[in-house]
Design an enzyme around this catalytic site. Structure first.
Site, mmCIF file in Angstrom:
data_model
loop_
_atom_site.group_PDB
_atom_site.id
_atom_site.type_symbol
_atom_site.label_atom_id
_atom_site.label_comp_id
_atom_site.label_asym_id
_atom_site.label_seq_id
_atom_site.Cartn_x
_atom_site.Cartn_y
_atom_site.Cartn_z
ATOM 1 N N ASP A 92 26.093 98.011 5.797
ATOM 2 C CA ASP A 92 25.131 97.254 5.950
ATOM 3 C C ASP A 92 24.654 97.146 7.527
ATOM 4 O O ASP A 92 25.425 97.134 8.350
ATOM 5 C CB ASP A 92 25.279 95.961 5.413
ATOM 6 C CG ASP A 92 23.975 95.272 4.977
ATOM 7 O OD1 ASP A 92 22.856 95.837 5.253
ATOM 8 O OD2 ASP A 92 23.927 93.878 5.067
ATOM 9 N N ASN A 94 21.754 98.940 9.122
ATOM 10 C CA ASN A 94 21.248 100.147 9.447
ATOM 11 C C ASN A 94 19.871 99.658 9.844
ATOM 12 O O ASN A 94 19.378 99.875 11.148
ATOM 13 C CB ASN A 94 20.968 101.082 8.586
ATOM 14 C CG ASN A 94 22.281 101.783 8.273
ATOM 15 O OD1 ASN A 94 23.420 101.782 8.827
ATOM 16 N ND2 ASN A 94 22.280 102.696 7.133
ATOM 17 N N ARG A 154 18.467 96.732 10.905
ATOM 18 C CA ARG A 154 18.404 95.467 12.000
ATOM 19 C C ARG A 154 18.707 96.665 13.333
ATOM 20 O O ARG A 154 18.500 96.369 14.523
ATOM 21 C CB ARG A 154 19.537 94.617 11.869
ATOM 22 C CG ARG A 154 18.874 93.597 11.058
ATOM 23 C CD ARG A 154 19.772 92.271 10.339
ATOM 24 N NE ARG A 154 20.515 93.006 9.481
ATOM 25 C CZ ARG A 154 21.651 92.785 8.580
ATOM 26 N NH1 ARG A 154 22.345 91.576 9.350
ATOM 27 N NH2 ARG A 154 22.245 93.225 7.519
ATOM 28 N N TRP A 155 19.804 97.533 13.132
ATOM 29 C CA TRP A 155 20.366 98.399 14.500
ATOM 30 C C TRP A 155 19.113 98.930 14.755
ATOM 31 O O TRP A 155 18.884 99.085 16.150
ATOM 32 C CB TRP A 155 21.149 99.505 13.954
ATOM 33 C CG TRP A 155 21.958 100.226 15.052
ATOM 34 C CD1 TRP A 155 22.975 99.867 15.638
ATOM 35 C CD2 TRP A 155 21.349 101.333 15.689
ATOM 36 N NE1 TRP A 155 23.118 101.156 16.427
ATOM 37 C CE2 TRP A 155 22.087 101.741 16.550
ATOM 38 C CE3 TRP A 155 20.162 102.120 15.026
ATOM 39 C CZ2 TRP A 155 21.704 103.038 17.110
ATOM 40 C CZ3 TRP A 155 19.885 103.421 15.566
ATOM 41 C CH2 TRP A 155 20.743 103.591 16.743
ATOM 42 N N ARG A 187 13.010 101.714 10.852
ATOM 43 C CA ARG A 187 14.329 101.547 9.993
ATOM 44 C C ARG A 187 14.957 103.021 9.863
ATOM 45 O O ARG A 187 16.200 102.667 9.747
ATOM 46 C CB ARG A 187 13.935 101.110 8.706
ATOM 47 C CG ARG A 187 13.604 99.365 8.847
ATOM 48 C CD ARG A 187 13.219 98.773 7.389
ATOM 49 N NE ARG A 187 14.362 98.807 6.486
ATOM 50 C CZ ARG A 187 15.086 97.872 6.524
ATOM 51 N NH1 ARG A 187 15.307 97.055 7.468
ATOM 52 N NH2 ARG A 187 16.239 97.939 5.741
ATOM 53 N N SER A 195 21.954 101.354 -3.736
ATOM 54 C CA SER A 195 22.161 100.579 -5.033
ATOM 55 C C SER A 195 21.002 100.707 -5.751
ATOM 56 O O SER A 195 20.029 101.117 -5.281
ATOM 57 C CB SER A 195 22.404 98.935 -4.512
ATOM 58 O OG SER A 195 21.117 98.338 -4.080
ATOM 59 N N ASN A 205 18.137 99.014 -4.432
ATOM 60 C CA ASN A 205 17.190 99.631 -3.309
ATOM 61 C C ASN A 205 16.071 100.325 -3.560
ATOM 62 O O ASN A 205 15.332 100.566 -2.768
ATOM 63 C CB ASN A 205 18.338 100.508 -2.521
ATOM 64 C CG ASN A 205 19.368 99.769 -1.875
ATOM 65 O OD1 ASN A 205 20.501 100.355 -1.580
ATOM 66 N ND2 ASN A 205 19.108 98.834 -1.403
ATOM 67 N N ARG A 248 32.713 94.870 4.804
ATOM 68 C CA ARG A 248 31.333 94.832 4.925
ATOM 69 C C ARG A 248 30.761 94.597 6.293
ATOM 70 O O ARG A 248 31.546 93.655 7.055
ATOM 71 C CB ARG A 248 30.773 93.607 4.027
ATOM 72 C CG ARG A 248 29.046 93.549 4.209
ATOM 73 C CD ARG A 248 28.522 92.918 3.065
ATOM 74 N NE ARG A 248 27.129 93.101 3.101
ATOM 75 C CZ ARG A 248 26.269 92.853 1.879
ATOM 76 N NH1 ARG A 248 26.820 92.656 0.824
ATOM 77 N NH2 ARG A 248 24.866 93.085 2.149
ATOM 78 N N ARG A 297 28.411 88.875 1.342
ATOM 79 C CA ARG A 297 28.191 89.127 0.121
ATOM 80 C C ARG A 297 28.884 90.411 -0.356
ATOM 81 O O ARG A 297 29.161 91.382 0.324
ATOM 82 C CB ARG A 297 26.761 89.312 -0.143
ATOM 83 C CG ARG A 297 25.837 88.062 0.078
ATOM 84 C CD ARG A 297 24.344 88.447 -0.533
ATOM 85 N NE ARG A 297 23.806 89.424 0.458
ATOM 86 C CZ ARG A 297 23.183 88.929 1.641
ATOM 87 N NH1 ARG A 297 23.100 87.839 1.933
ATOM 88 N NH2 ARG A 297 22.483 89.938 2.242
ATOM 89 N N GLU A 328 41.623 93.269 -0.336
ATOM 90 C CA GLU A 328 41.371 92.142 0.936
ATOM 91 C C GLU A 328 40.157 92.444 1.434
ATOM 92 O O GLU A 328 39.574 93.759 1.420
ATOM 93 C CB GLU A 328 42.485 92.676 1.856
ATOM 94 C CG GLU A 328 43.925 92.410 1.435
ATOM 95 C CD GLU A 328 44.103 91.069 1.239
ATOM 96 O OE1 GLU A 328 43.652 90.218 2.064
ATOM 97 O OE2 GLU A 328 45.252 90.720 0.206
HETATM 98 C C1 FPP Z 1 21.865 99.073 4.286
HETATM 99 O O1 FPP Z 1 21.368 98.593 5.527
HETATM 100 C C2 FPP Z 1 22.155 100.493 4.054
HETATM 101 C C3 FPP Z 1 21.542 101.236 3.070
HETATM 102 C C4 FPP Z 1 20.782 100.648 2.116
HETATM 103 C C5 FPP Z 1 21.629 102.906 3.208
HETATM 104 C C6 FPP Z 1 22.964 103.197 3.656
HETATM 105 C C7 FPP Z 1 22.980 104.848 3.849
HETATM 106 C C8 FPP Z 1 23.521 105.453 5.018
HETATM 107 C C9 FPP Z 1 24.408 104.764 5.749
HETATM 108 C C10 FPP Z 1 23.630 106.700 5.225
HETATM 109 C C11 FPP Z 1 24.431 107.520 4.296
HETATM 110 C C12 FPP Z 1 24.364 108.564 4.376
HETATM 111 C C13 FPP Z 1 24.980 109.667 3.090
HETATM 112 C C14 FPP Z 1 24.912 111.054 3.285
HETATM 113 C C15 FPP Z 1 25.825 109.023 1.874
HETATM 114 P P1 FPP Z 1 19.979 98.056 5.654
HETATM 115 O O2 FPP Z 1 18.951 99.140 5.475
HETATM 116 O O3 FPP Z 1 19.844 97.065 4.479
HETATM 117 O O4 FPP Z 1 20.084 97.253 7.069
HETATM 118 P P2 FPP Z 1 19.543 95.905 7.073
HETATM 119 O O5 FPP Z 1 20.223 94.930 6.428
HETATM 120 O O6 FPP Z 1 19.566 95.715 8.738
HETATM 121 O O7 FPP Z 1 18.025 95.908 6.753
#
Ligand code: FPP
Length: 235
Positions: A15, A17, A19-20, A28, A60, A63, A182, A188, A201
């Site tokens: 989780d 990505n 915000r990063w 995003r 998910s 998503n 997480r 969560r 754990e």
């Molecule tokens: C949640 O961060 C992240 C996701 C919904 C996507 C996760 C996907 C990757 C890390 C890429 C994986 C790549 C492969 C090849 C499997 P968010 O977008 O909800 O972040 P936020 O809570 O900061 O908005």
């Protein structure tokens, strides 16, 4: 000093990505791209540290509620990763498998998933289980339906339905998750592997997933080591 205990099966809710990226004034999608690079490095590092199974929450079932721009970007990113970028993971002998519903994933995504599954199917060093279009309650419901069919067809008897046989009806027949991580400061579970995390754990960190590097993973392993796992036993 006692030797470090390494969790056999680690789960990661990746989780933060979005915000990063926002913190850096980027879109995003830039966060998802960076997250995918982090995942590649982490999968190899975890395997080198002796973690045999890494389950990651890539997408998910919920998503799909995100904007079509973000959903399409993620799907294209998955295809790019599965087709080109997973060769290092393959070279390390890691087998890639998927958990989740196929419907309503795009045909080209399914093709890329099938290709990487097939390419890595004989790898024996470890497993990367990518949860894509995954929901934990959905997994249990889907398993119950498959059992109902097998029961009706006389393949399984009522008395033979137990924790172990039920596990075989899940998307993948994997051992329980020992350590669940997480990132990004949320406390969560978000429908991630409920059947498999009953005795896990938990490790929560404020670090956003793209920044969750090898050093941060090591901290999670150290934390796991300090836990006294009793599985319901007395001390
Ligand atoms: C949640 O961060 C992240 C996701 C919904 C996507 C996760 C996907 C990757 C890390 C890429 C994986 C790549 C492969 C090849 C499997 P968010 O977008 O909800 O972040 P936020 O809570 O900061 O908005």
């Amino acid at each position: 000093m006692n030797e470090m205990r390494i969790p056999y099966h680690v789960g990661i809710i990746m989780d933060g990505n979005g915000r990063w990226a926002t913190k850096r004034g980027k879109k995003r999608s830039a966060g998802h791209l960076e997250g995918s690079k982090t995942l590649e490095k982490l999968a190899i590092y975890a395997n080198k540290r002796g973690v045999k199974i890494l389950s990651v929450y890539a997408f998910s079932t919920d998503n799909f509620k995100r904007s079509s721009e973000e959903v399409n970007y993620l799907m294209d990113l998955f295809i790019m990763q599965f087709n080109n970028k997973m060769s290092k993971i393959d070279k390390e002998g890691i087998r890639v498998i998927f958990s989740g519903r196929r419907h309503p994933l795009r045909e080209d995504v399914l093709e890329a998933m099938d290709k990487i599954t097939e390419k890595t199917k004989n790898n024996k060093n470890g497993i990367l289980n990518i949860c894509l279009n995954y929901g934990g309650m959905e997994e249990i419901v889907d398993a119950a339906k498959k059992i109902a069919i097998d029961f009706a067809d006389d393949v399984i008897k009522l008395d033979d339905i137990d924790k172990q046989s039920f596990n075989k009806y899940l998307y993948q027949n994997l051992p329980p998750v020992d350590l669940l991580i997480r990132t990004s400061g949320e406390y969560r579970i978000s429908n991630f592997m409920p059947y498999q995390i009953t005795y896990s754990e938990f490790y929560f960190t404020d670090v956003l997933f793209p920044d969750f590097n090898e050093k941060e993973f090591e901290k999670a392993l150290e934390s796991f080591n300090s836990r006294d796992r009793r599985f319901g036993n007395a001390k």
